[in-house]
Motif scaffolding. Sequence first.
Motif, mmCIF file in Angstrom:
data_model
loop_
_atom_site.group_PDB
_atom_site.id
_atom_site.type_symbol
_atom_site.label_atom_id
_atom_site.label_comp_id
_atom_site.label_asym_id
_atom_site.label_seq_id
_atom_site.Cartn_x
_atom_site.Cartn_y
_atom_site.Cartn_z
ATOM 1 N N ARG A 5 0.879 -1.346 0.273
ATOM 2 C CA ARG A 5 0.083 0.101 0.004
ATOM 3 C C ARG A 5 1.059 1.192 -0.100
ATOM 4 N N THR A 15 -3.242 0.683 -3.629
ATOM 5 C CA THR A 15 -2.551 -0.768 -3.632
ATOM 6 C C THR A 15 -1.854 -0.914 -4.878
ATOM 7 N N ASP A 28 -8.004 -2.097 -6.262
ATOM 8 C CA ASP A 28 -8.750 -2.915 -5.642
ATOM 9 C C ASP A 28 -8.184 -2.732 -3.990
ATOM 10 N N SER A 29 -8.889 -3.279 -3.291
ATOM 11 C CA SER A 29 -8.164 -3.318 -1.826
ATOM 12 C C SER A 29 -7.133 -4.424 -1.792
ATOM 13 N N SER A 62 -1.273 -3.123 5.631
ATOM 14 C CA SER A 62 -2.738 -3.499 5.776
ATOM 15 C C SER A 62 -3.283 -2.511 6.960
#
Length: 261
Positions: A5, A15, A28-29, A62
Amino acid sequence: MKFLRFFVDDNIIKTGYFDGEKVIELADSIENVLNNWENKEYIEDKMVASYSLEDIGFAPVSKPSKIVCIGLNYKDHAEELAMELPEEPKIFLKPPSSVIACEDDIFFPAMSNEMDYEAELAIVISKTAKDVSISDAPEYIGGYTIMNDVTARDLQRKDEQWTRAKSFDTFAPIGPFIETEMDPNNQNISLTLNGEIKQNSNTKNMVFSPNKLVEFISNIMTLNPGDIIATGTPSGVGQMKKGDIVEIAIESIGVLRNRVI
């Protein structure tokens, strides 16, 4: 693959993955990416832009709801302390508010006079895990990163329990990448302080493997996507002072670097 990240000029956290030369942004995550990275079409479809590594800033890999840490999980560390090996994992928690990224500063708290480094391999959970078996554990592990389990050692001795000593803001540097393709049970792990080697071991010296830790912890508490399990530190733990540069290297992941201020 090495996922991360990061942010650029707009300071919006993105990301992506590092291909060895540049950072590729993915729309996207991090949790979704970790669960789908083996699908080449998915990765290609999510590509947005690319950046040089020099042009990005690292964000924490995260957003954990909790950080579960393991005490006394290296044979060489137990020998160093003249302690018997544990029969089951010894766990404690660090709060999410303690998390910082690679290159962020570690703040020396005013109420402590003794702050230690602890180099650790960390597991990143990619999907909700409850009552997981050791054989199924790899399905819930998105990848591995590096963590410094910073500890106010004088407060740990004073309190006779670990919450305050482990929980100050900035006491959980993690990063810089999440590596999805590596053998966690045979990785060289080292820590240097101002360029001098202080810790130097291999994850094969762990008492409990990452898969065993996921089984054990998930049978106590639900693990959420993004949660971190720090797998313990090898021998050589020692103090950091203001102005020190601490670097933790795990061969397949990279180097986690932070400064103490």
